[in-house]
Motif scaffolding. Structure first.
Motif, PDB file in Angstrom:
ATOM      1  N   UNK A  44      -9.709 -30.189 -22.451  1.00 47.61           N
ATOM      2  CA  UNK A  44      -9.710 -31.446 -21.723  1.00 47.61           C
ATOM      3  C   UNK A  44      -8.326 -31.999 -21.460  1.00 47.61           C
ATOM      4  N   UNK A  45      -8.292 -33.044 -20.656  1.00 41.29           N
ATOM      5  CA  UNK A  45      -7.025 -33.641 -20.231  1.00 41.29           C
ATOM      6  C   UNK A  45      -6.226 -34.195 -21.403  1.00 41.29           C
ATOM      7  N   UNK A  46      -6.910 -34.852 -22.362  1.00 42.44           N
ATOM      8  CA  UNK A  46      -6.198 -35.424 -23.505  1.00 42.44           C
ATOM      9  C   UNK A  46      -5.585 -34.323 -24.363  1.00 42.44           C
ATOM     10  N   UNK A  47      -6.300 -33.229 -24.538  1.00 44.44           N
ATOM     11  CA  UNK A  47      -5.758 -32.112 -25.318  1.00 44.44           C
ATOM     12  C   UNK A  47      -4.496 -31.583 -24.642  1.00 44.44           C
ATOM     13  N   UNK A 103      -0.706 -31.708 -26.105  1.00 47.63           N
ATOM     14  CA  UNK A 103       0.067 -30.475 -26.247  1.00 47.63           C
ATOM     15  C   UNK A 103       1.395 -30.569 -25.514  1.00 47.63           C
ATOM     16  N   UNK A 104       1.385 -31.190 -24.350  1.00 42.06           N
ATOM     17  CA  UNK A 104       2.616 -31.341 -23.570  1.00 42.06           C
ATOM     18  C   UNK A 104       3.635 -32.198 -24.318  1.00 42.06           C
ATOM     19  N   UNK A 105       3.171 -33.279 -24.937  1.00 41.32           N
ATOM     20  CA  UNK A 105       4.073 -34.159 -25.691  1.00 41.32           C
ATOM     21  C   UNK A 105       4.663 -33.411 -26.885  1.00 41.32           C
ATOM     22  N   UNK A 106       3.813 -32.707 -27.630  1.00 42.37           N
ATOM     23  CA  UNK A 106       4.283 -31.975 -28.809  1.00 42.37           C
ATOM     24  C   UNK A 106       5.270 -30.885 -28.410  1.00 42.37           C
ATOM     25  N   UNK A 107       4.944 -30.133 -27.387  1.00 48.51           N
ATOM     26  CA  UNK A 107       5.828 -29.047 -26.948  1.00 48.51           C
ATOM     27  C   UNK A 107       7.171 -29.597 -26.485  1.00 48.51           C
ATOM     28  N   UNK A 108       7.151 -30.699 -25.767  1.00 45.63           N
ATOM     29  CA  UNK A 108       8.404 -31.284 -25.269  1.00 45.63           C
ATOM     30  C   UNK A 108       9.274 -31.748 -26.425  1.00 45.63           C
ATOM     31  N   UNK A 109       8.648 -32.400 -27.424  1.00 43.57           N
ATOM     32  CA  UNK A 109       9.406 -32.887 -28.577  1.00 43.57           C
ATOM     33  C   UNK A 109       9.998 -31.719 -29.368  1.00 43.57           C
ATOM     34  N   UNK A 110       9.224 -30.657 -29.539  1.00 41.07           N
ATOM     35  CA  UNK A 110       9.723 -29.522 -30.319  1.00 41.07           C
ATOM     36  C   UNK A 110      10.761 -28.708 -29.557  1.00 41.07           C
ATOM     37  N   UNK A 111      10.672 -28.698 -28.254  1.00 38.45           N
ATOM     38  CA  UNK A 111      11.717 -28.014 -27.480  1.00 38.45           C
ATOM     39  C   UNK A 111      13.069 -28.692 -27.672  1.00 38.45           C
ATOM     40  N   UNK A 112      13.053 -30.010 -27.860  1.00 32.37           N
ATOM     41  CA  UNK A 112      14.298 -30.760 -28.044  1.00 32.37           C
ATOM     42  C   UNK A 112      14.863 -30.646 -29.452  1.00 32.37           C
ATOM     43  N   UNK A 113      13.995 -30.372 -30.424  1.00 30.48           N
ATOM     44  CA  UNK A 113      14.420 -30.459 -31.826  1.00 30.48           C
ATOM     45  C   UNK A 113      14.395 -29.129 -32.577  1.00 30.48           C
ATOM     46  N   UNK A 114      13.847 -28.079 -31.968  1.00 24.97           N
ATOM     47  CA  UNK A 114      13.747 -26.797 -32.678  1.00 24.97           C
ATOM     48  C   UNK A 114      14.203 -25.645 -31.803  1.00 24.97           C
ATOM     49  N   UNK A 115      14.532 -24.548 -32.470  1.00 20.88           N
ATOM     50  CA  UNK A 115      14.837 -23.285 -31.785  1.00 20.88           C
ATOM     51  C   UNK A 115      13.804 -22.254 -32.222  1.00 20.88           C
ATOM     52  N   UNK A 155       4.286 -27.228 -35.545  1.00 22.77           N
ATOM     53  CA  UNK A 155       4.959 -25.967 -35.215  1.00 22.77           C
ATOM     54  C   UNK A 155       3.946 -24.828 -35.094  1.00 22.77           C
ATOM     55  N   UNK A 156       2.879 -24.862 -35.902  1.00 25.55           N
ATOM     56  CA  UNK A 156       1.829 -23.847 -35.767  1.00 25.55           C
ATOM     57  C   UNK A 156       1.078 -24.020 -34.456  1.00 25.55           C
ATOM     58  N   UNK A 157       0.752 -25.264 -34.111  1.00 24.49           N
ATOM     59  CA  UNK A 157       0.061 -25.522 -32.846  1.00 24.49           C
ATOM     60  C   UNK A 157       0.914 -25.092 -31.655  1.00 24.49           C
ATOM     61  N   UNK A 158       2.221 -25.354 -31.737  1.00 25.49           N
ATOM     62  CA  UNK A 158       3.138 -24.954 -30.667  1.00 25.49           C
ATOM     63  C   UNK A 158       3.086 -23.440 -30.449  1.00 25.49           C
ATOM     64  N   UNK A 159       3.148 -22.692 -31.548  1.00 34.32           N
ATOM     65  CA  UNK A 159       3.113 -21.225 -31.471  1.00 34.32           C
ATOM     66  C   UNK A 159       1.785 -20.745 -30.892  1.00 34.32           C
TER      67      UNK A 159
END
Length: 241
Positions: A12-15, A19-31, A60-64
């Protein structure tokens, strides 16, 4: 550069927005130091099991998993679903509450089995809480992941990780986003449990399956850290290492 694989199952749209918010935040803070994302099952449900060091691990697990083409359903402690706004997001994105020590404790396994039967992915930390090992090694697991695996027969995929504790320390509420932290995540082949599925589902089978899961994750974490884990795994029930 690690590219995102298209999702196997629509969500769904909320999911997708979460996911977009989490991925964006982790792209800025992790390698990313990711391995094995192209070797996971191409179809059918499976259980992704991971070690648990910090409250950042689910992110980080969800991102992967998400970048690998999967939209996981996490099993999480039921009190999290009562947190204002955050709990609403968990419920609306079909995450699964675990009601420990109550008559509803079995509900999480039943719901997880329905997700797996539909071809979905369950993400779970078998230890059930942050490791209590003083050096952050995987500890003795609870039997929930093993029970679900033996009842359903789906593959159990180990997804070990290391480094998220540098972003958010164990039990800490203070993020350390800069400089960007290297997060190592590694997926491995399915854990062999077929012989246990042919046996009665009793405490011995559950404990053996749980031990195999944690043995596999520990070896993978050893590889990431370049160190050997303690011979005796920390056991919360005994309060000793």
């Amino acid at each position: 550069m690690v590219k995102r694989i298209p999702l196997r199952q629509p969500r769904g749209r909320l999911y997708r927005a979460s996911a977009c918010v989490i991925r964006s935040a982790l792209r800025l803070t992790t390698r990313k130091d990711w391995h094995g994302m192209h070797d996971m099952p191409a179809e059918g449900g499976f259980i992704a099991v991971s070690n648990h060091v910090t409250y950042a691990d689910p992110l980080t697990l969800a991102h992967f998993l998400y970048n690998s083409g999967y939209a996981p359903h996490f099993l999480a402690k039921s009190p999290l679903f009562e947190v204002p706004m955050f709990g609403t997001i968990l419920r609306k994105t079909d995450q699964i509450p675990v009601h420990r020590g109550t008559v509803r404790a079995k509900d999480a396994v039943d719901t997880g089995m329905k997700v797996l039967d539909s071809g979905g992915v369950i993400a779970i930390f078998p230890e059930g809480t942050l490791t209590r090992d003083p050096d952050l090694w995987p500890m003795v697991a609870r039997t929930g992941a093993a029970r679900m695996a033996l009842l359903t027969g789906v593959p159990v995929i180990p997804v070990a990780q290391w480094g998220a504790h540098r972003l958010l320390g164990r039990y800490s509420k203070v993020l350390k986003p800069f400089p960007r932290k290297r997060i190592t995540v590694m997926a491995g082949p399915p854990i062999e449990l077929d012989d246990l599925r042919a046996r009665p589902l009793d405490n011995d089978s559950l404990r053996e399956a749980s031990t195999r899961i944690m043995d596999t994750l520990t070896v993978m974490v050893e590889q990431m850290r370049g160190e050997k884990a303690p011979v005796v795994r920390f056991d919360m029930r005994k309060k000793t290492g």
